[in-house]
Design a protein around this motif. Structure first.
Motif, short mmCIF file in Angstrom:
data_model
loop_
_atom_site.label_atom_id
_atom_site.label_comp_id
_atom_site.label_asym_id
_atom_site.label_seq_id
_atom_site.Cartn_x
_atom_site.Cartn_y
_atom_site.Cartn_z
N LEU A 1 -75.45 19.87 83.29
CA LEU A 1 -76.80 20.43 84.13
C LEU A 1 -77.45 18.72 83.67
O LEU A 1 -78.42 17.98 84.61
CB LEU A 1 -77.94 20.96 84.58
N THR A 2 -77.56 18.88 82.38
CA THR A 2 -78.22 17.46 81.46
C THR A 2 -78.26 16.00 82.41
O THR A 2 -78.50 15.56 82.26
CB THR A 2 -77.99 18.02 80.10
N GLY A 3 -76.59 16.09 82.48
CA GLY A 3 -75.68 14.75 82.45
C GLY A 3 -75.99 14.38 84.17
O GLY A 3 -76.20 12.97 84.29
N ALA B 1 -74.98 8.07 75.63
CA ALA B 1 -75.09 8.85 76.35
C ALA B 1 -74.25 9.24 77.92
O ALA B 1 -73.92 9.52 78.55
CB ALA B 1 -76.85 9.00 76.86
N GLU C 1 -69.09 18.54 88.81
CA GLU C 1 -69.77 19.28 88.13
C GLU C 1 -70.34 20.33 88.97
O GLU C 1 -69.87 21.72 88.23
CB GLU C 1 -71.03 18.10 87.29
N HIS D 1 -67.58 13.84 79.54
CA HIS D 1 -68.34 15.64 80.28
C HIS D 1 -67.21 16.15 81.71
O HIS D 1 -66.61 16.36 82.43
CB HIS D 1 -69.62 15.57 80.02
N ARG E 1 -71.43 11.35 78.89
CA ARG E 1 -71.77 12.13 80.83
C ARG E 1 -70.08 11.65 81.11
O ARG E 1 -70.18 12.56 82.27
CB ARG E 1 -72.60 11.27 81.46
N ARG F 1 -78.83 15.64 86.05
CA ARG F 1 -80.19 15.15 85.63
C ARG F 1 -80.60 13.57 85.43
O ARG F 1 -81.50 12.92 85.41
CB ARG F 1 -81.24 15.98 84.90
N GLU F 2 -79.55 13.01 84.20
CA GLU F 2 -79.79 11.91 83.83
C GLU F 2 -78.99 10.69 84.67
O GLU F 2 -79.92 10.02 84.97
CB GLU F 2 -78.85 11.96 82.24
N ARG F 3 -78.25 11.11 85.53
CA ARG F 3 -77.78 11.04 86.75
C ARG F 3 -77.87 10.10 87.47
O ARG F 3 -78.96 8.88 88.21
CB ARG F 3 -75.99 10.59 87.10
N ALA G 1 -73.80 21.18 79.30
CA ALA G 1 -74.54 19.78 79.16
C ALA G 1 -74.06 19.25 80.46
O ALA G 1 -74.34 18.60 80.93
CB ALA G 1 -73.80 19.17 78.13
#
Length: 397
Positions: A357-359, A189, A309, A196, A193, A361-363, A355
Protein backbone atom coordinates in the motif's frame (compact mmCIF):
# COMPACT_ATOMS: atom_id res chain seq x y z
CA UNK A 1 39.40 44.80 30.88
CA UNK A 2 37.65 42.79 28.14
CA UNK A 3 38.85 39.25 27.69
CA UNK A 4 39.95 39.89 24.10
CA UNK A 5 42.60 42.37 25.38
CA UNK A 6 44.16 39.63 27.51
CA UNK A 7 44.76 37.25 24.63
CA UNK A 8 48.12 37.13 22.93
CA UNK A 9 48.15 39.43 19.88
CA UNK A 10 48.48 37.86 16.44
CA UNK A 11 52.04 37.31 15.33
CA UNK A 12 51.76 39.84 12.50
CA UNK A 13 50.57 42.58 14.88
CA UNK A 14 53.39 41.82 17.27
CA UNK A 15 55.90 41.97 14.42
CA UNK A 16 54.55 45.36 13.26
CA UNK A 17 54.72 46.78 16.79
CA UNK A 18 58.27 45.57 17.46
CA UNK A 19 59.50 46.69 14.03
CA UNK A 20 57.97 50.15 14.48
CA UNK A 21 59.43 50.53 17.95
CA UNK A 22 62.92 49.45 16.90
CA UNK A 23 62.79 51.61 13.78
CA UNK A 24 61.71 54.64 15.77
CA UNK A 25 64.46 54.12 18.35
CA UNK A 26 67.01 53.85 15.56
CA UNK A 27 65.82 57.13 14.05
CA UNK A 28 65.97 58.78 17.47
CA UNK A 29 69.53 57.70 18.14
CA UNK A 30 70.57 58.80 14.64
CA UNK A 31 69.04 62.20 15.30
CA UNK A 32 66.57 61.94 12.47
CA UNK A 33 63.68 63.63 14.25
CA UNK A 34 61.76 65.78 11.73
CA UNK A 35 61.09 68.97 13.71
CA UNK A 36 61.39 70.94 16.90
CA UNK A 37 59.13 70.51 19.94
CA UNK A 38 56.23 72.93 20.27
CA UNK A 39 54.84 74.68 23.32
CA UNK A 40 58.08 74.12 25.21
CA UNK A 41 57.55 70.37 25.52
CA UNK A 42 60.62 68.22 26.21
CA UNK A 43 61.94 66.37 23.17
CA UNK A 44 62.08 62.99 24.92
CA UNK A 45 58.28 62.87 24.87
CA UNK A 46 58.58 61.80 21.26
CA UNK A 47 59.79 58.46 22.59
CA UNK A 48 56.71 58.22 24.80
CA UNK A 49 54.55 58.74 21.70
CA UNK A 50 56.58 56.05 19.90
CA UNK A 51 56.07 53.50 22.70
CA UNK A 52 52.35 54.27 23.00
CA UNK A 53 51.94 53.97 19.22
CA UNK A 54 53.76 50.61 19.24
CA UNK A 55 51.48 49.37 21.99
CA UNK A 56 48.43 50.46 19.97
CA UNK A 57 49.61 48.26 17.12
CA UNK A 58 49.05 45.24 19.36
CA UNK A 59 45.32 46.09 19.38
CA UNK A 60 44.95 46.86 15.67
CA UNK A 61 43.05 43.65 14.92
CA UNK A 62 41.26 42.83 18.19
CA UNK A 63 40.12 46.38 19.09
CA UNK A 64 40.75 48.60 16.06
CA UNK A 65 38.75 51.62 17.29
CA UNK A 66 40.48 51.60 20.68
CA UNK A 67 43.84 51.32 18.96
CA UNK A 68 42.98 54.23 16.65
CA UNK A 69 41.90 56.45 19.55
CA UNK A 70 45.11 55.76 21.47
CA UNK A 71 47.15 56.16 18.30
CA UNK A 72 45.52 59.53 17.53
CA UNK A 73 46.58 60.86 20.93
CA UNK A 74 50.07 59.43 20.43
CA UNK A 75 50.52 60.96 16.96
CA UNK A 76 49.31 64.32 18.25
CA UNK A 77 51.98 64.16 20.97
CA UNK A 78 54.53 63.08 18.38
CA UNK A 79 53.76 66.05 16.10
CA UNK A 80 54.18 68.42 19.05
CA UNK A 81 57.52 66.97 20.21
CA UNK A 82 59.58 66.60 17.06
CA UNK A 83 57.89 63.89 14.94
CA UNK A 84 59.39 60.47 14.26
CA UNK A 85 58.52 59.00 10.84
CA UNK A 86 58.08 55.54 12.41
CA UNK A 87 55.30 56.86 14.67
CA UNK A 88 53.49 58.49 11.76
CA UNK A 89 53.80 55.38 9.59
CA UNK A 90 52.38 53.21 12.37
CA UNK A 91 49.46 55.63 12.70
CA UNK A 92 48.61 55.21 9.01
CA UNK A 93 48.51 51.46 9.66
CA UNK A 94 46.06 52.01 12.55
CA UNK A 95 43.75 53.99 10.25
CA UNK A 96 43.96 51.21 7.66
CA UNK A 97 43.30 48.51 10.30
CA UNK A 98 40.30 50.39 11.74
CA UNK A 99 38.61 50.33 8.32
CA UNK A 100 39.61 46.77 7.54
CA UNK A 101 38.83 45.10 10.88
CA UNK A 102 36.23 47.48 12.31
CA UNK A 103 32.47 47.21 12.04
CA UNK A 104 30.71 47.94 8.73
CA UNK A 105 29.57 51.30 10.13
CA UNK A 106 33.15 52.26 10.92
CA UNK A 107 34.28 51.17 7.46
CA UNK A 108 31.65 53.46 5.91
CA UNK A 109 32.15 56.52 8.10
CA UNK A 110 35.87 56.67 8.85
CA UNK A 111 37.03 57.52 5.27
CA UNK A 112 34.49 60.35 5.16
CA UNK A 113 35.64 61.58 8.56
CA UNK A 114 39.25 61.57 7.34
CA UNK A 115 38.27 63.62 4.30
CA UNK A 116 36.42 66.15 6.44
CA UNK A 117 39.36 66.29 8.84
CA UNK A 118 41.76 66.91 5.98
CA UNK A 119 39.60 69.74 4.66
CA UNK A 120 39.40 71.36 8.10
CA UNK A 121 43.16 71.04 8.73
CA UNK A 122 43.94 72.53 5.32
CA UNK A 123 41.57 75.44 5.86
CA UNK A 124 42.93 76.08 9.35
CA UNK A 125 46.53 76.02 8.09
CA UNK A 126 45.70 78.51 5.36
CA UNK A 127 44.01 80.83 7.84
CA UNK A 128 46.83 80.68 10.37
CA UNK A 129 49.82 80.70 8.02
CA UNK A 130 48.36 82.79 5.18
CA UNK A 131 50.75 81.00 2.83
CA UNK A 132 49.95 78.70 -0.13
CA UNK A 133 52.61 76.40 1.28
CA UNK A 134 50.03 75.51 3.93
CA UNK A 135 48.41 73.29 1.31
CA UNK A 136 51.30 70.90 1.85
CA UNK A 137 50.08 70.40 5.42
CA UNK A 138 46.67 69.36 4.10
CA UNK A 139 48.31 67.06 1.58
CA UNK A 140 50.44 65.43 4.28
CA UNK A 141 47.37 64.99 6.49
CA UNK A 142 45.52 63.32 3.63
CA UNK A 143 48.46 60.96 3.07
CA UNK A 144 48.39 60.01 6.75
CA UNK A 145 44.61 59.52 7.04
CA UNK A 146 42.61 59.54 3.78
CA UNK A 147 44.93 57.34 1.73
CA UNK A 148 45.14 54.44 4.27
CA UNK A 149 41.41 54.71 5.00
CA UNK A 150 40.42 54.26 1.35
CA UNK A 151 43.05 51.55 0.92
CA UNK A 152 41.36 49.70 3.78
CA UNK A 153 37.99 50.15 2.06
CA UNK A 154 39.31 48.58 -1.14
CA UNK A 155 40.88 45.64 0.67
CA UNK A 156 37.76 45.13 2.77
CA UNK A 157 35.46 45.12 -0.27
CA UNK A 158 37.71 42.58 -1.97
CA UNK A 159 37.82 40.45 1.18
CA UNK A 160 34.03 40.59 1.65
CA UNK A 161 33.47 39.62 -1.97
CA UNK A 162 35.87 36.71 -1.62
CA UNK A 163 34.08 35.61 1.55
CA UNK A 164 30.69 35.92 -0.16
CA UNK A 165 31.98 33.86 -3.07
CA UNK A 166 33.31 31.23 -0.68
CA UNK A 167 29.99 31.05 1.17
CA UNK A 168 28.11 30.84 -2.13
CA UNK A 169 30.37 28.00 -3.25
CA UNK A 170 29.80 26.18 0.05
CA UNK A 171 26.05 26.70 -0.25
CA UNK A 172 26.10 25.43 -3.83
CA UNK A 173 28.10 22.38 -2.76
CA UNK A 174 25.67 21.76 0.11
CA UNK A 175 22.65 22.03 -2.18
CA UNK A 176 24.33 19.71 -4.67
CA UNK A 177 24.96 17.18 -1.91
CA UNK A 178 21.34 17.45 -0.72
CA UNK A 179 20.13 16.99 -4.31
CA UNK A 180 22.40 13.97 -4.67
CA UNK A 181 21.09 12.43 -1.45
CA UNK A 182 17.50 13.13 -2.48
CA UNK A 183 18.12 11.58 -5.89
CA UNK A 184 19.72 8.52 -4.30
CA UNK A 185 16.80 8.20 -1.87
CA UNK A 186 14.25 8.54 -4.66
CA UNK A 187 16.08 5.94 -6.74
CA UNK A 188 16.23 3.55 -3.79
CA UNK A 189 12.49 4.02 -3.23
CA UNK A 190 11.80 3.40 -6.92
CA UNK A 191 13.91 0.24 -6.89
CA UNK A 192 12.11 -0.95 -3.75
CA UNK A 193 8.71 -0.40 -5.37
CA UNK A 194 9.72 -2.18 -8.56
CA UNK A 195 11.23 -5.09 -6.67
CA UNK A 196 8.20 -5.46 -4.42
CA UNK A 197 5.66 -5.18 -7.22
CA UNK A 198 7.44 -7.60 -9.53
CA UNK A 199 8.29 -10.34 -7.06
CA UNK A 200 5.68 -10.15 -4.29
CA UNK A 201 2.92 -11.76 -6.36
CA UNK A 202 5.10 -14.67 -7.44
CA UNK A 203 6.36 -15.30 -3.91
CA UNK A 204 2.83 -15.15 -2.51
CA UNK A 205 1.71 -17.80 -4.99
CA UNK A 206 4.75 -19.92 -4.14
CA UNK A 207 3.99 -19.63 -0.40
CA UNK A 208 0.31 -20.55 -0.86
CA UNK A 209 0.96 -23.56 -3.08
CA UNK A 210 3.89 -24.82 -1.05
CA UNK A 211 1.64 -24.79 2.03
CA UNK A 212 -0.99 -26.70 0.05
CA UNK A 213 1.57 -29.23 -1.19
CA UNK A 214 2.71 -29.86 2.38
CA UNK A 215 -0.78 -30.18 3.82
CA UNK A 216 -2.53 -32.23 1.12
CA UNK A 217 -1.64 -35.86 0.84
CA UNK A 218 -2.99 -36.32 -2.69
CA UNK A 219 -0.19 -36.86 -5.25
CA UNK A 220 -2.13 -35.20 -8.04
CA UNK A 221 -2.88 -32.07 -6.01
CA UNK A 222 0.73 -31.90 -4.83
CA UNK A 223 1.98 -32.25 -8.41
CA UNK A 224 -0.33 -29.43 -9.51
CA UNK A 225 0.88 -27.23 -6.65
CA UNK A 226 4.51 -27.93 -7.52
CA UNK A 227 3.80 -27.01 -11.15
CA UNK A 228 2.39 -23.65 -10.04
CA UNK A 229 5.39 -23.14 -7.75
CA UNK A 230 7.75 -23.83 -10.63
CA UNK A 231 5.89 -21.47 -12.98
CA UNK A 232 5.92 -18.63 -10.47
CA UNK A 233 9.57 -19.28 -9.66
CA UNK A 234 10.51 -19.01 -13.34
CA UNK A 235 8.45 -15.87 -13.81
CA UNK A 236 9.86 -14.30 -10.66
CA UNK A 237 13.39 -15.11 -11.79
CA UNK A 238 12.69 -13.53 -15.18
CA UNK A 239 11.40 -10.38 -13.47
CA UNK A 240 14.49 -10.25 -11.27
CA UNK A 241 16.73 -10.64 -14.30
CA UNK A 242 14.89 -7.80 -16.00
CA UNK A 243 15.30 -5.52 -13.00
CA UNK A 244 18.99 -6.36 -12.64
CA UNK A 245 19.45 -5.75 -16.35
CA UNK A 246 17.82 -2.33 -16.04
CA UNK A 247 20.08 -1.45 -13.13
CA UNK A 248 23.15 -2.49 -15.08
CA UNK A 249 21.90 -0.70 -18.21
CA UNK A 250 22.52 -3.75 -20.34
CA UNK A 251 20.92 -4.27 -23.75
CA UNK A 252 18.03 -6.71 -23.54
CA UNK A 253 17.55 -9.66 -25.81
CA UNK A 254 14.46 -9.66 -28.02
CA UNK A 255 12.85 -12.62 -26.21
CA UNK A 256 13.15 -11.09 -22.72
CA UNK A 257 10.19 -9.41 -21.00
CA UNK A 258 9.36 -5.89 -22.08
CA UNK A 259 11.28 -3.25 -20.11
CA UNK A 260 8.04 -1.47 -19.15
CA UNK A 261 4.87 -3.50 -18.47
CA UNK A 262 1.69 -2.18 -20.08
CA UNK A 263 -2.01 -2.58 -19.39
CA UNK A 264 -2.19 -5.05 -22.27
CA UNK A 265 -0.71 -7.55 -19.83
CA UNK A 266 -3.60 -7.37 -17.34
CA UNK A 267 -5.18 -10.57 -18.69
CA UNK A 268 -1.97 -12.40 -17.85
CA UNK A 269 -1.99 -10.88 -14.35
CA UNK A 270 -5.55 -12.08 -13.73
CA UNK A 271 -4.74 -15.53 -15.04
CA UNK A 272 -1.73 -15.72 -12.75
CA UNK A 273 -3.94 -14.72 -9.80
CA UNK A 274 -6.47 -17.44 -10.70
CA UNK A 275 -3.71 -19.99 -10.70
CA UNK A 276 -2.26 -18.73 -7.42
CA UNK A 277 -5.44 -18.74 -5.33
CA UNK A 278 -6.27 -22.47 -5.80
CA UNK A 279 -9.96 -21.99 -4.95
CA UNK A 280 -12.80 -22.47 -7.44
CA UNK A 281 -15.00 -20.08 -5.47
CA UNK A 282 -12.85 -17.15 -6.68
CA UNK A 283 -13.50 -15.41 -9.96
CA UNK A 284 -11.39 -12.69 -11.54
CA UNK A 285 -13.04 -10.20 -13.89
CA UNK A 286 -11.53 -7.41 -15.98
CA UNK A 287 -13.71 -4.49 -17.12
CA UNK A 288 -11.65 -2.31 -19.43
CA UNK A 289 -13.55 0.85 -20.38
CA UNK A 290 -10.56 3.04 -21.19
CA UNK A 291 -11.49 3.52 -24.81
CA UNK A 292 -9.11 3.52 -27.78
CA UNK A 293 -6.90 6.42 -26.67
CA UNK A 294 -3.28 5.82 -25.63
CA UNK A 295 -1.89 6.62 -22.19
CA UNK A 296 1.42 8.18 -21.12
CA UNK A 297 3.98 5.53 -20.21
CA UNK A 298 4.29 6.62 -16.52
CA UNK A 299 0.52 6.47 -16.05
CA UNK A 300 0.25 3.07 -17.71
CA UNK A 301 3.09 1.64 -15.61
CA UNK A 302 1.59 3.01 -12.38
CA UNK A 303 -1.82 1.57 -13.24
CA UNK A 304 -0.29 -1.81 -14.06
CA UNK A 305 1.61 -1.93 -10.77
CA UNK A 306 -1.45 -0.86 -8.76
CA UNK A 307 -3.51 -3.66 -10.30
CA UNK A 308 -0.64 -6.11 -9.77
CA UNK A 309 -0.27 -5.23 -6.08
CA UNK A 310 -4.05 -5.21 -5.52
CA UNK A 311 -4.36 -8.69 -7.03
CA UNK A 312 -1.48 -9.89 -4.86
CA UNK A 313 -3.29 -8.57 -1.77
CA UNK A 314 -6.53 -10.17 -2.93
CA UNK A 315 -4.79 -13.54 -3.31
CA UNK A 316 -3.45 -13.23 0.25
CA UNK A 317 -6.42 -11.68 2.07
CA UNK A 318 -9.70 -11.73 0.09
CA UNK A 319 -12.62 -13.99 0.90
CA UNK A 320 -13.98 -16.25 -1.86
CA UNK A 321 -15.98 -14.28 -4.38
CA UNK A 322 -15.47 -11.98 -7.30
CA UNK A 323 -12.30 -9.94 -7.69
CA UNK A 324 -13.02 -7.21 -10.20
CA UNK A 325 -10.57 -4.94 -11.97
CA UNK A 326 -12.11 -1.89 -13.67
CA UNK A 327 -10.36 0.73 -15.81
CA UNK A 328 -12.07 3.89 -17.06
CA UNK A 329 -11.31 7.40 -18.29
CA UNK A 330 -12.97 10.14 -16.25
CA UNK A 331 -12.45 13.87 -16.79
CA UNK A 332 -8.85 13.66 -17.95
CA UNK A 333 -7.80 10.94 -15.51
CA UNK A 334 -7.43 7.18 -15.59
CA UNK A 335 -9.49 5.58 -12.82
CA UNK A 336 -8.31 2.18 -11.61
CA UNK A 337 -10.62 0.23 -9.31
CA UNK A 338 -9.91 -3.19 -7.82
CA UNK A 339 -12.57 -4.66 -5.54
CA UNK A 340 -12.59 -7.95 -3.65
CA UNK A 341 -14.66 -9.60 -0.95
CA UNK A 342 -13.69 -8.98 2.66
CA UNK A 343 -13.16 -12.10 4.71
CA UNK A 344 -12.82 -12.96 8.37
CA UNK A 345 -9.70 -15.09 8.07
CA UNK A 346 -7.46 -15.19 11.16
CA UNK A 347 -4.48 -14.30 8.99
CA UNK A 348 -3.30 -13.97 5.39
CA UNK A 349 -2.76 -16.99 3.17
CA UNK A 350 0.84 -15.90 2.68
CA UNK A 351 3.14 -13.63 4.72
CA UNK A 352 3.93 -10.11 3.54
CA UNK A 353 6.00 -7.08 4.47
CA UNK A 354 3.08 -4.64 4.41
CA UNK A 355 4.85 -2.34 1.94
CA UNK A 356 2.43 -2.76 -0.97
CA UNK A 357 0.00 0.00 0.00
CA UNK A 358 2.90 2.35 0.72
CA UNK A 359 4.34 1.68 -2.72
CA UNK A 360 0.98 2.34 -4.38
CA UNK A 361 0.61 5.65 -2.55
CA UNK A 362 4.11 6.68 -3.64
CA UNK A 363 3.39 5.85 -7.27
CA UNK A 364 0.14 7.83 -7.25
CA UNK A 365 1.72 10.79 -5.44
CA UNK A 366 4.49 11.00 -8.04
CA UNK A 367 1.82 11.51 -10.72
CA UNK A 368 -0.19 13.97 -8.64
CA UNK A 369 -3.15 11.61 -8.34
CA UNK A 370 -5.28 10.28 -5.49
CA UNK A 371 -5.52 6.84 -3.90
CA UNK A 372 -8.15 5.41 -1.58
CA UNK A 373 -8.11 1.94 -0.07
CA UNK A 374 -10.67 0.53 2.32
CA UNK A 375 -14.17 -0.92 2.60
CA UNK A 376 -16.28 0.07 -0.42
CA UNK A 377 -18.85 2.79 0.19
CA UNK A 378 -22.20 1.21 0.99
CA UNK A 379 -20.75 -2.29 0.70
CA UNK A 380 -18.69 -2.96 3.80
CA UNK A 381 -18.24 -6.59 2.81
CA UNK A 382 -16.00 -5.48 -0.05
CA UNK A 383 -12.53 -4.02 -0.02
CA UNK A 384 -11.77 -1.52 -2.74
CA UNK A 385 -8.61 0.10 -4.04
CA UNK A 386 -9.39 3.16 -6.15
CA UNK A 387 -6.72 5.25 -7.85
CA UNK A 388 -7.14 8.35 -9.98
CA UNK A 389 -4.13 9.00 -12.22
CA UNK A 390 -4.09 12.34 -14.10
CA UNK A 391 -3.44 11.98 -17.83
CA UNK A 392 -1.43 14.70 -19.52
CA UNK A 393 -2.25 14.50 -23.22
CA UNK A 394 1.12 16.08 -24.13
CA UNK A 395 2.98 13.14 -22.59
CA UNK A 396 1.16 10.50 -24.61
CA UNK A 397 3.67 8.53 -26.65
Amino acid sequence: MPVRFLRHPPRVDLLIAVSGLLGGLLLWFLGLSEGKPLFGLPKWLVLVALVVMSGSELLRRRAPLTALAIGTAAVALDLCTGTLVATVVMYTDLVYAAVLYGSPAVARRLPRACEIGTALVTALALVLLRDPGALLIGFAFSVITVAPAWTGVGIRVHRDRAEAARLAAERTALLAELDRREAVGAERARMARELHDMVAGHLSAIAIHSSAALSIGEPEASREALGVIRENSVQGLAEMRRLIGLLREQTKEADEPAPTPTLDGLDALLERARTAVRDDRFSFVLRDERGPGALPAPVELAAYRIVQESLTNAVKHAAPGEVSVALARDDGALVVRVASALGERPGPRAPGAGAGLTGMRERVALLGGALAAGPAAGEETFWEVRAELPVDEEEIR
